[in-house]
Motif scaffolding. Structure first.
Motif, PDB file in Angstrom:
ATOM      1  N   ASN A  64       0.841  -1.190   0.000  1.00 55.18           N
ATOM      2  CA  ASN A  64       0.000   0.000   0.000  1.00 55.18           C
ATOM      3  C   ASN A  64       0.886   1.254   0.000  1.00 55.18           C
ATOM      4  O   ASN A  64       2.059   1.204   0.362  1.00 55.18           O
ATOM      5  CB  ASN A  64      -0.934   0.006   1.209  1.00 55.18           C
ATOM      6  CG  ASN A  64      -2.277   0.614   0.878  1.00 55.18           C
ATOM      7  OD1 ASN A  64      -2.371   1.532   0.070  1.00 55.18           O
ATOM      8  ND2 ASN A  64      -3.328   0.114   1.514  1.00 55.18           N
ATOM      9  N   ILE A  65       0.286   2.365  -0.407  1.00 56.20           N
ATOM     10  CA  ILE A  65       1.074   3.586  -0.552  1.00 56.20           C
ATOM     11  C   ILE A  65       0.858   4.516   0.644  1.00 56.20           C
ATOM     12  O   ILE A  65      -0.166   4.451   1.322  1.00 56.20           O
ATOM     13  CB  ILE A  65       0.714   4.339  -1.854  1.00 56.20           C
ATOM     14  CG1 ILE A  65      -0.727   4.881  -1.791  1.00 56.20           C
ATOM     15  CG2 ILE A  65       0.902   3.452  -3.063  1.00 56.20           C
ATOM     16  CD1 ILE A  65      -1.021   5.925  -2.838  1.00 56.20           C
ATOM     17  N   ALA A  66       1.836   5.377   0.867  1.00 56.38           N
ATOM     18  CA  ALA A  66       1.724   6.490   1.825  1.00 56.38           C
ATOM     19  C   ALA A  66       1.338   6.042   3.228  1.00 56.38           C
ATOM     20  O   ALA A  66       0.757   6.800   3.986  1.00 56.38           O
ATOM     21  CB  ALA A  66       0.723   7.524   1.308  1.00 56.38           C
ATOM     22  N   THR A  74       7.603   2.094   0.229  1.00 59.09           N
ATOM     23  CA  THR A  74       8.269   3.217  -0.439  1.00 59.09           C
ATOM     24  C   THR A  74       8.283   3.021  -1.946  1.00 59.09           C
ATOM     25  O   THR A  74       8.021   3.954  -2.720  1.00 59.09           O
ATOM     26  CB  THR A  74       9.708   3.356   0.093  1.00 59.09           C
ATOM     27  OG1 THR A  74       9.679   3.586   1.494  1.00 59.09           O
ATOM     28  CG2 THR A  74      10.424   4.510  -0.591  1.00 59.09           C
ATOM     29  N   GLU A  75       8.583   1.796  -2.392  1.00 56.63           N
ATOM     30  CA  GLU A  75       8.602   1.516  -3.833  1.00 56.63           C
ATOM     31  C   GLU A  75       7.219   1.703  -4.445  1.00 56.63           C
ATOM     32  O   GLU A  75       7.075   2.248  -5.553  1.00 56.63           O
ATOM     33  CB  GLU A  75       9.098   0.094  -4.073  1.00 56.63           C
ATOM     34  CG  GLU A  75      10.579  -0.096  -3.773  1.00 56.63           C
ATOM     35  CD  GLU A  75      11.016  -1.551  -3.876  1.00 56.63           C
ATOM     36  OE1 GLU A  75      12.228  -1.804  -3.802  1.00 56.63           O
ATOM     37  OE2 GLU A  75      10.127  -2.435  -4.038  1.00 56.63           O
ATOM     38  N   SER A  76       6.199   1.246  -3.736  1.00 54.73           N
ATOM     39  CA  SER A  76       4.831   1.372  -4.243  1.00 54.73           C
ATOM     40  C   SER A  76       4.421   2.839  -4.345  1.00 54.73           C
ATOM     41  O   SER A  76       3.842   3.272  -5.351  1.00 54.73           O
ATOM     42  CB  SER A  76       3.875   0.613  -3.328  1.00 54.73           C
ATOM     43  OG  SER A  76       2.556   0.666  -3.826  1.00 54.73           O
ATOM     44  N   THR A  77       4.720   3.605  -3.302  1.00 51.25           N
ATOM     45  CA  THR A  77       4.399   5.032  -3.329  1.00 51.25           C
ATOM     46  C   THR A  77       5.127   5.738  -4.462  1.00 51.25           C
ATOM     47  O   THR A  77       4.548   6.571  -5.168  1.00 51.25           O
ATOM     48  CB  THR A  77       4.764   5.683  -1.984  1.00 51.25           C
ATOM     49  OG1 THR A  77       4.036   5.026  -0.935  1.00 51.25           O
ATOM     50  CG2 THR A  77       4.422   7.165  -1.980  1.00 51.25           C
ATOM     51  N   PRO A 299      -6.024   3.567  -3.115  1.00 52.77           N
ATOM     52  CA  PRO A 299      -6.321   3.895  -4.507  1.00 52.77           C
ATOM     53  C   PRO A 299      -6.021   2.717  -5.436  1.00 52.77           C
ATOM     54  O   PRO A 299      -5.474   1.694  -4.993  1.00 52.77           O
ATOM     55  CB  PRO A 299      -5.362   5.054  -4.781  1.00 52.77           C
ATOM     56  CG  PRO A 299      -4.173   4.740  -3.932  1.00 52.77           C
ATOM     57  CD  PRO A 299      -4.716   4.094  -2.681  1.00 52.77           C
ATOM     58  N   PRO A 300      -6.325   2.845  -6.709  1.00 56.76           N
ATOM     59  CA  PRO A 300      -6.004   1.791  -7.686  1.00 56.76           C
ATOM     60  C   PRO A 300      -4.516   1.852  -8.047  1.00 56.76           C
ATOM     61  O   PRO A 300      -4.122   2.428  -9.067  1.00 56.76           O
ATOM     62  CB  PRO A 300      -6.899   2.139  -8.881  1.00 56.76           C
ATOM     63  CG  PRO A 300      -7.094   3.616  -8.785  1.00 56.76           C
ATOM     64  CD  PRO A 300      -7.090   3.941  -7.319  1.00 56.76           C
ATOM     65  N   ILE A 301      -3.688   1.257  -7.204  1.00 53.52           N
ATOM     66  CA  ILE A 301      -2.235   1.426  -7.322  1.00 53.52           C
ATOM     67  C   ILE A 301      -1.695   0.733  -8.565  1.00 53.52           C
ATOM     68  O   ILE A 301      -1.002   1.350  -9.385  1.00 53.52           O
ATOM     69  CB  ILE A 301      -1.537   0.880  -6.063  1.00 53.52           C
ATOM     70  CG1 ILE A 301      -2.092   1.563  -4.813  1.00 53.52           C
ATOM     71  CG2 ILE A 301      -0.027   1.101  -6.156  1.00 53.52           C
ATOM     72  CD1 ILE A 301      -1.677   0.893  -3.514  1.00 53.52           C
TER      73      ILE A 301
END
Length: 429
Positions: A64-66, A74-77, A299-301
């Motif tokens: 997940n992000i943020a 961190t990579e996803s964000t 969100p739709p990451i």
């Protein structure tokens, strides 16, 4: 071939054979025939680069992000926000913070409409977004339902009045009564940049100028234009645009609202929840700055990653080349279709001020029957009212058959379409 102006100097040709090799699905067959995909206005096919980008993210970076300081988070964000930056560059947005991810164009348009409803109910809401009896919203008769129904609901709930531009017999936007439609009572003008059923590319400058004169906002539904021609929000001179990823080589489940930063900063949130807040107490919450304010929840990451890859793919092709490829295909297709007995094109019959989307009606044959015969030949065309029932009513038809082109479409596929339509005529007499 219908008359089309010469390709401007510096605009490259598309290597369509090379492009087609990038799309795995184009190698399959349908009903024992080579796939002829002419439904890109509905949803485009996805290149290998997009499929691989989403698969790689899921395999190597999924988190997940943020919400975390660990490596995967961190990579996803970084990937998610990187996609936002790519979209901002693609449409010429002055700031990356003006790009809001939504699930599609429909949600993006609803975001603005519901923010206006919230502002209308709030004390101290920005007056540009407040509506009540005596105020007006202006749309057009050629809209997709996603740019009609939200404004109908907004007007019903606030007491405002909905008005609209008509359509000429040639399938163009009727601007003859612009000054009577867009007045000091108008709060927002929301209309389509390129019609999903007529193919018409609508002019922007005159309507935007009139809206500025009376202090109205302007929103463009760019679902069919951003994937097919160069779009720069600074050149458009509007306040908001909406578009969707799945029509531009990206995945479903991801769309974009672009809005001027100054406007987004005063708009009430659309959804409440995690990630869109400043602080939360049991008595009251404050909200984050845009775009986070409008992206509640997870969100739709992975879809954003896919959209970023699609933007890279289209950018490498050059959107000027994409536009001209489709213009030339349309110039080839229009006279070919005119040779089919009983076929009536709905919309502009010349390849000027229109995109590569052509709808037609065959006299005495229901569009569903047309679609079934075409499918038997491997030709994938859309039939129905195309979420644009007022357009069908305007031209006196219950539904239409629509073909829509993209970067991988060839003249041979148009020939296959015409052959399928001639077979349809023979089958149904």
């Amino acid at each position: 071939m219908s008359a089309v102006s010469a390709r401007p100097e510096g605009v490259p040709d598309l290597d369509v054979d090379k492009i087609r090799a990038d799309f795995p699905i184009l190698s399959r067959q349908v009903n024992g025939k080579p796939l002829v995909y002419l439904d890109s206005g509905n949803t485009s096919q996805k290149p290998r680069a997009v499929i691989d980008a989403m698969s790689s993210f899921a395999e190597q970076h999924n988190a997940n992000i943020a919400r975390a300081v660990h490596t995967l988070g961190t990579e996803s964000t970084t990937a998610y926000e990187g996609a936002r930056a790519k979209v901002a560059s693609f449409i010429g947005a002055p700031s990356v913070d003006e790009v809001v991810f939504a699930k599609n164009s429909t949600e993006a348009i609803n975001l603005v409409a519901y923010s206006m409803l919230a502002a209308s109910l709030e004390r101290g809401g920005d007056p540009r977004f407040k509506l009540g009896p005596g105020d007006e919203v202006v749309i057009s008769e050629m809209e997709h339902h996603s740019n009609i129904v939200p404004w109908q609901l907004l007007c019903e709930r606030t007491g405002a009045t909905l008005k609209w531009f008509g359509i000429t017999d040639a399938g163009r936007l009727d601007e003859s009564n612009l000054e009577e439609l867009v007045t000091e009572r108008t709060k927002i003008v929301s209309y389509v940049h390129m019609s999903n059923i007529l193919g018409t590319v609508n002019p922007v400058a005159r309507i935007s100028q009139r809206a500025r004169e009376v202090g109205a906002l302007v929103m463009l539904d760019c679902s069919q234009s951003v994937p097919h021609l160069p779009v720069n929000v600074a050149d458009l001179g509007v306040d908001f645009i909406a578009f969707t990823g799945h029509k531009m080589c990206g995945p479903t489940g991801i769309g974009v609202l672009w809005g001027k930063g100054e406007l987004l900063s005063v708009m009430p949130p659309f959804l409440g929840g995690g990630s869109m807040i400043g602080t939360v107490t049991m008595e009251k919450s404050t909200f984050a700055a845009p775009p986070a304010r409008f992206e509640a929840g997870t969100p739709p990451i992975i879809e954003a990653v896919g959209l970023g890859a699609a933007v890279d793919y289209l950018s490498n092709l050059d959107m000027r080349a994409v536009q001209w490829h489709e213009k030339e295909l349309t110039a080839y297709a229009l006279p070919k279709l005119e040779t089919v007995p009983g076929l009536r094109i709905i919309g502009p019959r010349v390849p000027v001020g229109r995109g590569g989307c052509i709808s037609f009606h065959m006299e005495g044959i229901h569009p569903h029957d047309v679609g079934q015969v075409l499918d038997s030949e491997g030709v994938q065309a859309r039939v129905g009212h195309h979420c644009a029932k007022p357009v069908c009513a305007r031209f006196g038809i219950p539904a239409a058959t629509r073909v829509s082109f993209y970067v991988y479409t060839t003249q041979d596929e148009i020939d296959a379409l015409v052959a399928g339509l001639e077979k349809t005529r023979k089958v149904f007499g």
